[in-house]
Design an enzyme around this catalytic site. Structure first.
Site, PDB file in Angstrom:
ATOM      1  CE  LYS A  62      83.998  37.721  50.592  1.00 33.96           C
ATOM      2  NZ  LYS A  62      84.339  36.697  51.610  1.00 33.96           N
ATOM      3  NE  ARG A  92      78.700  42.246  54.528  1.00 37.14           N
ATOM      4  CZ  ARG A  92      78.926  41.955  55.791  1.00 37.14           C
ATOM      5  NH1 ARG A  92      78.890  42.919  56.704  1.00 37.14           N
ATOM      6  NH2 ARG A  92      79.209  40.721  56.176  1.00 37.14           N
TER       7      ARG A  92
END
Length: 312
Positions: free
Chosen positions: A138, A142
């Protein structure tokens, strides 16, 4: 100003279908990426056709076909990705890097909400292996989003009720225990439990809100900040049944990882951080974050006593 056109990627999944419903309910022109990889999955196709009947637009696009993604994106304003990260060894979450590339080329997307919805990965850099892979992936997504200067909102929704509430946070089952319940440590670490439909509602409300631009939205309403013992007590009050409680120390809990398979080790690590570290409530929301229930007072979110009534 009209409501943004929202494209949901992963619209047939556990959270995806709720995001689609939430988008339609809020009156957004709602598009769903229909991937040719659906193959012979008749259940997913029927979900898509039902959403089409309700007014959603099905847009064909495939991750291996970059140009098809670009063309799909050119039809919308906002992208919400709900691809699952539970198949840890397939690196589904990193497939979003293809979305990032397509968003850069399309050049028209005013907000991207990548697939997050659980613990805030920025708070989980200390996470145990192998469960850390979820957070690392994740964060990779990002960093790509931010490097490309794509407008974004990250959603941290904490514990899904279907996985953590109906079973009183017992691993290996989705139903309430009948006689005995395992308590993690002293059972007093505070977690955050949310109904999935409420997560979708808060998510959709954030997409056009300037207050949430380039921020993390924490879905952490005060009424749903509970310890495991409080959750068990709610169930006992509702059911009229007192459960035998057995505590397991953090050390003994981590020892279970030795005999677990890969997915089991990931789950055990996440449970450890939630119920022993109290990672969901151990930090204050800073200037780069907002709390959803404070922003959207009109949302009557479901408390866990109401959620648990479904299981009686």
């Amino acid at each position: 100003m009209g409501k943004s056109r929202i494209l949901v990627v992963g619209g047939t999944g556990y959270m995806g279908r709720r995001i689609v419903k939430g988008s339609l309910a809020e009156g957004h022109p709602t598009y769903i990426l229909r991937r040719p990889e659906i193959g012979m999955d008749i259940e997913k196709l029927q979900v898509l056709l039902e959403f089409k009947r309700q007014g959603a637009v099905l847009v064909e696009g495939s991750f291996p076909d970059h140009q098809s993604l670009v063309e799909a994106l050119k039809q919308v304003d906002v992208v919400v990705c709900t691809m699952s990260g539970v198949h840890f060894r397939t690196h589904n979450l990193l497939m979003q890097l293809k979305l990032v590339d397509a968003i850069k080329e399309a050049g028209n997307i005013k907000r991207f909400l990548p697939s997050e919805f659980g613990m805030d990965p920025a708070q989980m850099m200390h996470a145990l292996e192998p469960g850390r892979v979820t957070f690392d992936e994740k964060m990779t997504v990002r960093k790509a989003i931010e490097a490309a200067n794509i407008p974004r909102t990250y959603i941290s929704a904490n514990c899904f009720g279907g996985y953590f509430v109906g079973n009183l946070s017992q691993m290996g089952t989705l139903l309430p225990p009948k006689d005995k319940v395992l308590i993690y440590g002293d059972g007093n670490a505070k977690a955050v439990f949310m109904g999935e439909d409420d997560i979708a509602t808060y998510t959709i409300k954030s997409v056009d809100d300037p207050r949430t631009l380039n921020k993390t939205v924490y879905i952490r309403p005060p009424g749903n900040i509970l310890s495991q013992r409080e959750l068990v007590q709610i169930w006992e009050n509702l059911s009229g049944n007192t459960l035998e409680k057995t505590s397991i120390s953090g050390q003994d809990f981590l020892a279970l990882m030795k005999d677990a398979d890969f997915a089991g080790q990931v789950g055990l690590g996440h449970f450890y951080h939630i119920f022993y570290d109290g990672c969901l409530t151990s930090f204050e929301i800073g200037e780069d974050g907002e709390e959803a229930s404070r922003l959207y007072l009109e949302v009557q979110y479901k408390r866990m006593d109401e959620y648990l009534k479904l299981y009686l």
